[in-house]
Design a protein around this motif. Sequence first.
Motif, short mmCIF file in Angstrom:
data_model
loop_
_atom_site.label_atom_id
_atom_site.label_comp_id
_atom_site.label_asym_id
_atom_site.label_seq_id
_atom_site.Cartn_x
_atom_site.Cartn_y
_atom_site.Cartn_z
N ARG A 1 23.68 28.29 0.78
CA ARG A 1 22.52 28.38 -0.12
C ARG A 1 22.40 29.77 -0.73
NH1 ARG A 1 17.24 29.91 -0.38
NH2 ARG A 1 17.40 31.01 1.61
N LEU A 2 22.52 30.80 0.11
CA LEU A 2 22.42 32.18 -0.38
C LEU A 2 23.55 32.51 -1.34
CD1 LEU A 2 21.44 34.01 2.94
CD2 LEU A 2 19.94 33.54 0.99
N LEU A 3 24.75 32.06 -1.00
CA LEU A 3 25.91 32.33 -1.84
C LEU A 3 25.73 31.75 -3.23
CD1 LEU A 3 28.74 33.64 -1.55
CD2 LEU A 3 29.61 31.38 -0.93
N CYS A 4 25.22 30.53 -3.30
CA CYS A 4 25.05 29.86 -4.59
C CYS A 4 23.89 30.43 -5.40
CB CYS A 4 24.84 28.36 -4.37
SG CYS A 4 26.32 27.48 -3.83
N ARG A 5 23.04 31.26 -4.77
CA ARG A 5 21.92 31.88 -5.49
C ARG A 5 22.23 33.31 -5.91
NH1 ARG A 5 16.49 31.33 -2.18
NH2 ARG A 5 15.80 32.50 -3.99
N SER A 6 23.35 33.85 -5.49
CA SER A 6 23.67 35.25 -5.75
C SER A 6 24.48 35.41 -7.02
CB SER A 6 24.44 35.84 -4.55
OG SER A 6 24.99 37.11 -4.88
N ASP B 1 37.59 37.48 5.56
CA ASP B 1 37.09 38.76 5.05
C ASP B 1 35.77 39.14 5.70
OD1 ASP B 1 39.05 39.33 2.68
OD2 ASP B 1 38.52 37.21 2.50
N VAL B 2 34.92 38.16 5.91
CA VAL B 2 33.64 38.37 6.59
C VAL B 2 33.48 37.28 7.63
CG1 VAL B 2 31.12 38.39 6.33
CG2 VAL B 2 32.55 39.45 4.57
N THR B 3 33.34 37.68 8.90
CA THR B 3 33.22 36.72 9.99
C THR B 3 31.93 36.97 10.75
OG1 THR B 3 35.62 36.60 10.26
CG2 THR B 3 34.28 35.77 12.08
N LEU B 4 31.13 35.92 10.93
CA LEU B 4 29.95 35.97 11.81
C LEU B 4 30.32 35.30 13.11
CD1 LEU B 4 26.93 34.97 9.51
CD2 LEU B 4 27.38 37.21 10.54
N ILE B 5 30.03 35.98 14.22
CA ILE B 5 30.36 35.45 15.54
C ILE B 5 29.09 35.38 16.36
CG2 ILE B 5 31.81 35.73 17.58
CD1 ILE B 5 33.42 37.79 15.73
N ALA B 6 28.76 34.21 16.86
CA ALA B 6 27.55 34.04 17.64
C ALA B 6 27.67 34.75 18.98
CB ALA B 6 27.25 32.56 17.86
N SER B 7 26.55 35.29 19.45
CA SER B 7 26.48 35.94 20.77
C SER B 7 25.59 35.08 21.66
CB SER B 7 25.91 37.35 20.66
OG SER B 7 26.72 38.17 19.86
N LEU C 1 26.33 37.87 3.43
CA LEU C 1 26.34 37.99 1.98
C LEU C 1 26.28 39.45 1.57
CD1 LEU C 1 26.32 36.68 -0.79
CD2 LEU C 1 23.82 36.52 -0.63
N VAL C 2 25.46 40.26 2.24
CA VAL C 2 25.40 41.70 1.96
C VAL C 2 26.79 42.32 2.14
CG1 VAL C 2 24.52 43.92 2.78
CG2 VAL C 2 22.96 41.99 2.47
N ALA C 3 27.49 41.92 3.20
CA ALA C 3 28.83 42.45 3.45
C ALA C 3 29.77 42.10 2.29
CB ALA C 3 29.37 41.89 4.76
N ALA C 4 29.71 40.87 1.81
CA ALA C 4 30.58 40.46 0.70
C ALA C 4 30.25 41.22 -0.58
CB ALA C 4 30.45 38.95 0.48
N ARG D 1 30.03 51.52 5.63
CA ARG D 1 29.34 51.36 4.35
C ARG D 1 28.42 50.14 4.37
NH1 ARG D 1 32.50 51.85 -1.44
NH2 ARG D 1 30.71 51.42 -2.83
N ILE D 2 28.87 49.07 5.01
CA ILE D 2 28.05 47.86 5.13
C ILE D 2 26.88 48.12 6.06
CG2 ILE D 2 28.05 45.49 6.01
CD1 ILE D 2 30.95 45.30 4.99
#
Length: 446
Positions: free
Chosen positions: A138-143, A170-176, A207-210, A239-240
């Motif tokens: 959803r966020l990607l399609c709004r950016s 390129d950007v990976t989210l990993i659950a903790s 999304l911020v990272a991308a 930087r991110i």
Amino acid sequence: MLAAMSASALSPRSQGAASARSSGDACPGSLRLHRADDGALARVRIPGGVLTVAQAEALHEAARRLGDGDVHLTSRGNAQLRGLAPDCGTELAQVLGDAGLLPSERHERVRNIVASPLSGLDDRELPDIRPWLTELDRLLCRSDRATGLSGRFLFALDDGRGDVDALGADVTLIASPADGGAVLRIGGHDTVLRLPATGATAPAAALVAAETFLEAARDSGAWRVKDLPDDVRAALPARIAQELSGTSPAELPRPSLAVAPPPGPVPAGPHGAVALSAGVPLGRLAPAQWQLLVGTARQCGGELRFTPWRGVVVPGAPADRVPELLAALGAAGLITGDASPWTGVGACIGRPGCAKSLADVRAEAGAAVGPPGRLPVYWSGCERRCGHPHGEWVDVVATADGGHRVTVVRDGGPHDPVTVPPGSSSLAAAVATARGSGRRATGDRA
């Protein structure tokens, strides 16, 4: 993936190396078709590989009416339609749009998101990352800024088992699981950013990272994080972090082997229903196989999940029907057990579909198929190696003289290359040895 790759591209990167945008992003999509030798090709992005029955039916209808009838799975859990007429774009967009497969025309080629396919389904008691998937898409399609990403840029959502973390996104989210939070990995960095304890903000951080990558890539023109100049790539996590509040650095080595869901029944998760996991030989689903999968999903949870290993997971099977349903999938030619000789075997489209291919590698893979090995094997018709796996794998590449080169890829580079001359009867043995040992194939040293 259509990015060019040479033999040297498997070697460690040299200092300051970068891959610049020397031409426009040629990755195909649903609205931008790619011309191939067997007709036009459309790549349909399916975030997380998740399809409803209605969407699966729409894909089948598009393949049947406009293409060669088959649905081809990709190494990112997407689908490709081949053999399309070059002027079918408007009709194809209508079919896919009506099914909800084109939520944003401006973003359709950047919706590259892989996700742990068994998340929320098995008995691992790991977090269900489906809410992340929905929110990130959803966020990607709004950016507006995200439209600058290439069709090669990849997001991965890992529920903590390490499966898609190993794919080198390129950007990976990993659950903790321990604290309900998440960590953010940028490219292949072992240094990750630990996000606040609530994982709800994780998709926004991705999304911020991308978007920060896009700024960092402005001068070099890099398509992906790995293509950045070495100094820019090394500085990117910091930087991110400046753009995100409440983050802290941590060390988390990336898994070296991307492990696909084993074929067969998936141990029941919290809801008691069983998921069915099936591999697709060479990622190609014929119309009858596709209709069977859709019919199976309709009898179960109403959903299909493509995996980045060219497989399919069907959630929600009643426990008492699992043997019957798996038997039907196996009888149709799908991989439903580890003993199948096709387990772990992949190939690019090869001849006659690709003009750059030097061989019909799909036929060669079928002729050389044997007992499953420790490592997956991927057959490529040329040095580009389109759609190759990640982590450790056996690389079989057709060579210009009509022979093959068999190499074990490990730690990001090639090891123990073996040349097999044209017409040699030792090709199958060389591949089998490489798959079994992960160390050295037999044959003539390259």
